[in-house]
Design an enzyme around this catalytic site. Sequence first.
Site, short mmCIF file in Angstrom:
data_model
loop_
_atom_site.label_atom_id
_atom_site.label_comp_id
_atom_site.label_asym_id
_atom_site.label_seq_id
_atom_site.Cartn_x
_atom_site.Cartn_y
_atom_site.Cartn_z
N HIS A 255 55.12 -22.89 43.97
CA HIS A 255 55.11 -24.33 43.76
C HIS A 255 54.88 -25.02 45.10
CE1 HIS A 255 56.16 -24.65 39.53
NE2 HIS A 255 57.03 -23.68 39.71
N ASP B 115 48.65 -27.45 30.33
CA ASP B 115 49.08 -28.50 31.25
C ASP B 115 48.35 -28.33 32.57
OD1 ASP B 115 50.35 -26.39 32.59
OD2 ASP B 115 52.30 -26.84 31.71
N LYS C 241 49.06 -34.72 30.74
CA LYS C 241 50.33 -35.32 30.35
C LYS C 241 50.43 -36.72 30.95
CE LYS C 241 53.08 -31.05 30.00
NZ LYS C 241 54.25 -30.32 30.52
N GLY D 23 81.29 0.67 36.69
CA GLY D 23 80.14 -0.24 36.75
C GLY D 23 79.28 -0.09 37.98
N ARG E 148 61.48 -20.14 41.84
CA ARG E 148 61.66 -21.50 41.31
C ARG E 148 62.42 -22.41 42.27
NH1 ARG E 148 64.00 -20.10 37.12
NH2 ARG E 148 62.28 -20.21 35.65
N GLN E 149 63.56 -21.93 42.79
CA GLN E 149 64.44 -22.80 43.56
C GLN E 149 63.95 -22.85 45.00
OE1 GLN E 149 66.78 -24.41 41.84
NE2 GLN E 149 67.50 -25.62 43.56
N ASP F 153 48.04 -19.50 30.32
CA ASP F 153 49.02 -19.96 31.31
C ASP F 153 49.55 -18.76 32.06
OD1 ASP F 153 50.50 -21.75 32.74
OD2 ASP F 153 51.56 -22.60 31.01
#
Length: 294
Positions: free
Chosen positions: A130, A169, A192, A38, A95-96, A219
């Site tokens: 973000h 959105d 929304k 691997g 994202r995090q 988007d």
Amino acid sequence: MSELLIMPLPGNEDLAERLARNLSAEMAPLEYRRFPDGESYLRLHADPTGKTVVAVATLNAPDDKIPAVLFAADLARDLGASRVGLVAPYLAYMRQDQRFSPGEALTSRTFAQWISAHFDWLMTVDPHLHRYASLDELYTLKGEVVAAAPALARWVAEEVDDPVLIGPDGESEQWVREVAALQDLPWRVFTKKRYGDRDVRMHLPDLTGLQQHTPVLIDDIISSGTTMARATRHLVENGFRPPLAVGVHGLFADGARDSMLEAGISRIVCTNTVDTPESVIDLSRDLASRLRDL
């Protein structure tokens, strides 16, 4: 500027070849395979001595890809490359960026540290920022962001009759507004409203006088397709023709395409930041133009 070598990671050959043609640059074929246990085997079939090596690796499904990307960067540098840069049209692990629960990993920062330690510069397309204002808050290398809006605007103008651009959105507004401005097109954005902890509803924007136009939902990321599907149902139920869905990054979680088409979307189109059947909007010219500046 030192001579360029374009080094595609596995699965990125098509975009790498397009970049090489636009830049009149040489390709640096990278042999990659796995040993029976691997572990990775890499061999670079070009001499990078004194040259700038451009690794091309879009980073969707990054957990399977990142070891090879880091190994390739170190390989090029070890063989004498003067600089090693990364073109990652889709940049993962954005994202995090905050701990929502105690003990959570801030993977966006860790990932940025890995990339910054192995490359001299990074080029990406519309990263999904973000709470970070720019890549500079995360990455210590030189970061270049290429906007997809000009390519999206060109495609819509050439392929769609009488379009009205619609954001599904609030987060999509920046892309919708910019694409619309480039071609002087009408645009609107869904809103929304929250009526309870689990009751969030979409509200159709005011589309008075635009019923005869072709709706184009825009988007940055198409992943689950849920928001696009809901927006489509609202449009169709209010008498609009089936919309097109246009995204920058087509990630397509399991079932996303089916749910979008079942909702009434007539066609799904994305850029080639991720290689999918929907990736018909080519960004190689835009990327190559910025690479010349680097």
